[in-house]
Design an enzyme around this catalytic site. Sequence first.
Site, short mmCIF file in Angstrom:
data_model
loop_
_atom_site.label_atom_id
_atom_site.label_comp_id
_atom_site.label_asym_id
_atom_site.label_seq_id
_atom_site.Cartn_x
_atom_site.Cartn_y
_atom_site.Cartn_z
N ALA A 158 1.10 -1.41 -0.04
CA ALA A 158 0.04 -0.24 0.28
C ALA A 158 0.60 1.40 -0.06
O ALA A 158 0.58 1.90 0.90
CB ALA A 158 -0.83 0.07 1.14
N HIS A 165 6.27 6.80 1.65
CA HIS A 165 7.72 5.02 1.06
C HIS A 165 8.44 5.43 -0.69
O HIS A 165 9.46 4.26 -0.22
CB HIS A 165 6.78 3.52 0.60
CG HIS A 165 5.90 2.56 1.41
ND1 HIS A 165 4.88 3.36 1.27
CD2 HIS A 165 6.28 2.14 2.65
CE1 HIS A 165 4.49 2.69 2.65
NE2 HIS A 165 4.66 1.92 3.84
N GLY A 185 11.07 4.55 7.69
CA GLY A 185 10.88 5.95 8.21
C GLY A 185 10.50 6.36 9.49
O GLY A 185 9.79 5.98 9.85
N VAL A 214 7.28 11.78 5.48
CA VAL A 214 6.49 12.56 4.58
C VAL A 214 5.13 12.91 5.24
O VAL A 214 4.22 11.95 5.02
CB VAL A 214 6.63 11.90 3.22
CG1 VAL A 214 6.66 12.26 2.02
CG2 VAL A 214 7.98 11.34 2.85
#
Length: 281
Positions: free
Chosen positions: A32, A37, A150, A179
């Site tokens: 997903a 990513h 992340g 992000v």
Amino acid sequence: MKILTTKKELLADVSALKALGKTIGFVPTMGALHEGHFSLVRRCANENDVCVVSIFVNPTQFNNPEDLEKYPRDLKRDTEALAEMGCNLVFAPSPEEMYSPEEMSQTFEFDFGGLDHVMEGLHRPGHFNGVVQVVSKLFDLVQPYRAYFGEKDFQQIAVIKRMVKLMNYDVIIVSCPIVRETSGLARSSRNERLSPAERATAANIARILFESRQLTASQSVCQVQSWVIEQINRVDGLRVEYYEIVDCDTLQPATEWKNAIGCVTVYCGDVRLIDNIKYIG
Ligand code: PAF
């Protein structure tokens, strides 16, 4: 870009790459895929000879079966996007390929040194056991030189770094900034489950976290912690599970602003969202 589904094929490719002296960069994911990513994948492709991405919704790290079932999956869309951004190899195994029935049913034991007693560890019992189980398996297979994670999952990075140390992995852990969407909402695969109205509501989480930074000059850690919880809970449709301000390295409650990070988990409807903010001491 190659797509492999078996450990045997992956090990064969990794041996061949190692024999050629290639550096392997690795981005483990549960699919997903979103811009969060992609930022890891682009960086991985830039910094290494070969970029490997795994896509595996790891059942052993879900303490809630409904969450596992609802986790978004779209392998075709993910692999098409990865092919565009310099990924060389995707590993997308089935649960049966990754785990024996015993491994699926037993808790993977690991000495977390207390990291599992706070925040996500406390609220999702067994979650990090599953994360260490799968990431150690993936590291054994991919044998990366660098692995990318992340910072939205800040506690996960701390757990992975401990795993690397205790299990003697020869890998550099690269932690990459969160992000955000234009609204400030941290990118997450779970955002896909939010309605447009809930997405707008969820943007308040980041807004309040960023506003809380302005308070550190005049208020204590405890005061800001209470303020954030109160402000988020005041927003219709949001419910704080926890907000902890902890030391970035130990993840133990912070007593001063130096090296402090605030980590939050909020329910927006039935979607569980996490975010964090570093405070400047
Ligand atoms: O962060 C994630 O997506 C997962 O926890 C990881 C690291 C891919 C392990 O399943």
